[in-house]
Design an enzyme around this catalytic site. Structure first.
Site, short mmCIF file in Angstrom:
data_model
loop_
_atom_site.label_atom_id
_atom_site.label_comp_id
_atom_site.label_asym_id
_atom_site.label_seq_id
_atom_site.Cartn_x
_atom_site.Cartn_y
_atom_site.Cartn_z
N ASN A 17 -2.20 -13.03 14.81
CA ASN A 17 -2.73 -11.76 15.31
C ASN A 17 -4.22 -11.76 14.97
OD1 ASN A 17 -3.26 -9.16 16.04
ND2 ASN A 17 -1.62 -8.24 14.81
N LYS A 30 -4.39 -12.47 11.06
CA LYS A 30 -3.16 -12.23 10.30
C LYS A 30 -2.17 -13.27 10.80
CE LYS A 30 -2.71 -7.52 9.94
NZ LYS A 30 -2.17 -6.32 10.55
N HIS A 60 2.22 -1.25 22.01
CA HIS A 60 3.37 -1.44 21.11
C HIS A 60 4.61 -1.92 21.87
CE1 HIS A 60 1.50 2.04 18.57
NE2 HIS A 60 1.16 0.89 18.02
N ASN A 88 0.12 3.87 11.97
CA ASN A 88 -1.27 4.35 12.07
C ASN A 88 -1.56 4.75 13.50
OD1 ASN A 88 -2.48 4.35 9.56
ND2 ASN A 88 -2.58 2.10 9.58
N ARG A 100 -6.68 8.82 15.61
CA ARG A 100 -6.85 9.11 17.04
C ARG A 100 -6.32 10.50 17.37
NH1 ARG A 100 -3.97 3.86 18.27
NH2 ARG A 100 -5.53 2.26 17.89
N ASP A 104 -3.73 8.68 6.29
CA ASP A 104 -2.45 8.15 5.82
C ASP A 104 -1.44 9.28 5.64
OD1 ASP A 104 -0.34 7.19 3.94
OD2 ASP A 104 -1.54 5.36 4.03
N ARG A 109 1.16 9.57 3.93
CA ARG A 109 1.59 9.87 2.56
C ARG A 109 0.67 10.89 1.92
NH1 ARG A 109 2.55 3.55 1.51
NH2 ARG A 109 0.82 3.55 2.95
N GLY A 149 5.71 2.23 10.14
CA GLY A 149 5.45 2.77 8.80
C GLY A 149 5.97 4.18 8.57
N ILE A 150 5.62 5.10 9.43
CA ILE A 150 6.06 6.49 9.26
C ILE A 150 7.53 6.64 9.68
CG2 ILE A 150 5.70 8.87 10.03
CD1 ILE A 150 2.71 8.17 10.42
N GLU A 175 9.94 4.54 9.71
CA GLU A 175 10.92 3.89 8.83
C GLU A 175 11.00 4.54 7.46
OE1 GLU A 175 10.00 -0.35 8.75
OE2 GLU A 175 9.71 -0.29 10.91
P1 ADP Z 1 0.05 0.09 11.54
O1 ADP Z 1 0.17 1.01 12.71
O2 ADP Z 1 -1.37 -0.13 11.10
O3 ADP Z 1 0.87 -1.17 11.63
P2 ADP Z 1 2.09 1.15 9.73
O4 ADP Z 1 3.17 0.94 10.73
O5 ADP Z 1 2.19 0.44 8.43
O6 ADP Z 1 0.64 0.91 10.31
O7 ADP Z 1 2.02 2.70 9.44
C1 ADP Z 1 1.13 3.28 8.56
C2 ADP Z 1 1.63 4.69 8.23
O8 ADP Z 1 2.95 4.57 7.73
C3 ADP Z 1 0.81 5.43 7.21
O9 ADP Z 1 0.55 6.75 7.67
C4 ADP Z 1 1.68 5.45 5.98
O10 ADP Z 1 1.61 6.68 5.32
C5 ADP Z 1 3.08 5.23 6.50
N1 ADP Z 1 3.82 4.36 5.58
C6 ADP Z 1 3.76 3.01 5.55
N2 ADP Z 1 4.57 2.54 4.54
C7 ADP Z 1 5.11 3.60 3.93
C8 ADP Z 1 6.00 3.79 2.84
N3 ADP Z 1 6.51 2.76 2.17
N4 ADP Z 1 6.35 5.07 2.51
C9 ADP Z 1 5.88 6.11 3.21
N5 ADP Z 1 5.02 6.00 4.23
C10 ADP Z 1 4.64 4.78 4.61
#
Ligand code: ADP
Length: 401
Positions: A7, A14, A179, A210, A240, A282, A284, A330-331, A333
């Site tokens: 990537n 990556k 995606h 994100n 965004r 983020d 979190r 991330g969010i 899951e």
């Molecule tokens: P990207 O779109 O850059 O691949 P991710 O899919 O990792 O990013 O998503 C990032 C988001 O997911 C952030 O807002 C973060 O808060 C949330 N996130 C990622 N991992 C965790 C986790 N273990 N617990 C809670 N929230 C998470």
């Protein structure tokens, strides 16, 4: 057979090396700050870490370092680079030309180049990654896997914007969606996991990271998706804005004396959760601040939830119902609070979340037993899809849909 997944970003690479016998990840690495001071590489193989800081002026030098790390006698994953059978590249924008993954040829590279106006930040970097591999590993085939390809099945009524038709014809202005590899993987996996007949299935996939997008997947094919000609459209994201009235662009430009490009940069990089909350992009941090009573974090979270609920309602309408709603990325899951907020009061649709089952962060059904719509978490795995497509293409097998 070992397949390398790459990537390439404008200053980063990556990568993952996957052994396709058993689909095991052999190595994971990141080359950063290519072309800037402090270029470095970090690779993990079975708990062994290869780290180096060295000048890397170009992607080619970055790829040379990656191969040095992968073949390192102590911390590497292979003895020689000949063990790497193929490279699968994540490519952002395939425009209307690519409906599936393809083996890279001069013609394919020209087409990726032609799509640079549609993916100005990513396509040039993706091409640099491909060309660097061609230079450094000339005997190894390259495969391009497009973020947009899965969405090419959308009907015209879903992908056209309401602008004069000449702009679609002349400038290719339309919804493309992103995606795609993730929506394709989790919608298919959900059918397998839930025992649904994919040929007669109505799935809504929520890729929430994100960057976030939703897709309506009818009978295994994308019917609609929330991102547009760029990844800016759709729900509120980390930085965004998501969808808004285009008049906002004019209003900000005129009042703040900004160019259209500057406003677009504001909407891409300083808006969304970050812009509304003034705290963080983020989720979190947004949760922590909202739970502590911060009003701007609370409204940012509410806006995201509101947007997701709107798309779920819209996609259920488009598909005459829904069999499964899938959360991923991330969010999707990890964020149990957000999932509970999104799924609240969806019983009119037949979807009822089970608060205990919703505690999971792994592949699982999170709806109640009597919920007619299954709600589930399916961790995404875009690298695996890229690896499988790459293997299929270089061995002359059909690509799984
Ligand atoms: P990207 O779109 O850059 O691949 P991710 O899919 O990792 O990013 O998503 C990032 C988001 O997911 C952030 O807002 C973060 O808060 C949330 N996130 C990622 N991992 C965790 C986790 N273990 N617990 C809670 N929230 C998470």
């Amino acid at each position: 057979m070992k397949v390398l997944i790459l990537n390439a970003g404008s200053s980063s690479l990556k990568y993952q090396l996957i052994d396709m016998n058993g689909e095991k990840i052999l190595a994971k690495g990141l080359v950063e700050r290519i072309g800037i001071d402090g270029s470095r590489i970090n690779q993990k193989v079975d708990g062994k870490v290869f780290e180096a800081t060295a000048p890397m002026k170009t992607h080619t030098e970055g790829i040379q370092w990656m191969l040095r790390a992968l073949t390192d006698p102590e911390k590497g994953a292979v003895t020689t680079m000949d063990e790497i059978s193929a490279v699968g590249h994540r490519v952002l924008h395939g425009g209307e030309r690519f409906t599936a993954s393809v083996k890279v040829s001069e013609e394919v590279k020209d087409a990726i180049r032609d799509n640079i106006p549609l993916g100005p930040l990513h396509n040039p970097a993706n091409l640099m990654g491909i060309e660097a591999c061609e230079k450094v590993m000339p005997a190894t085939p390259n495969v391009a896997v497009f973020d947009t390809a899965f969405h090419q099945t959308m009907p015209k009524k879903a992908y056209l914007y309401g602008v004069p038709m000449e702009y679609y014809k002349k400038l290719h202005i339309r919804r493309y969606g992103f995606h795609g590899t993730s929506h394709r993987y989790v919608s298919k996996r959900a059918c397998e996991f839930l025992g649904l007949d994919r040929a007669h299935s109505r799935i809504i996939t929520c890729h929430l990271g994100n960057g976030s997008s939703l897709a309506a997947v009818l009978n295994g094919k994308c019917l609609d998706t929330s991102m547009g000609i760029s990844p800016l459209e759709g729900v509120l994201m980390g930085t965004r804005s998501g969808s808004l009235d285009p008049a906002v662009v004019q209003f900000i430009a005129n009042n703040e004396r900004m160019s259209v490009d500057e406003v677009l940069s504001l909407l891409n990089k300083k808006s969304g959760l970050l812009g509304v909350s003034g705290i963080s992009s983020d989720m979190r941090d947004i949760d922590a601040a909202a739970d502590a009573g911060d009003p701007n974090a609370t409204i940012a979270r509410d806006m995201l939830v509101w947007g997701i609920r709107k798309y779920i309602g819209a996609y259920a309408a488009e598909m005459n119902g829904v069999d499964a709603i899938v959360f991923t990325a991330g969010i999707g899951e990890n964020n149990t609070t957000l999932r509970a907020m999104v799924m609240k009061d969806f019983d009119y649709l037949g979807a009822k979340l089970d608060p205990d089952k919703n505690k999971t962060r792994e592949e699982a059904v999170i709806s109640t037993d009597d919920s007619t719509v299954k709600v589930c978490v399916i961790p995404t795995n875009e690298e695996l899809v890229i690896a499988r497509d790459t293997l299929a293409i270089v061995t002359g097998q059909p690509i799984a849909d």
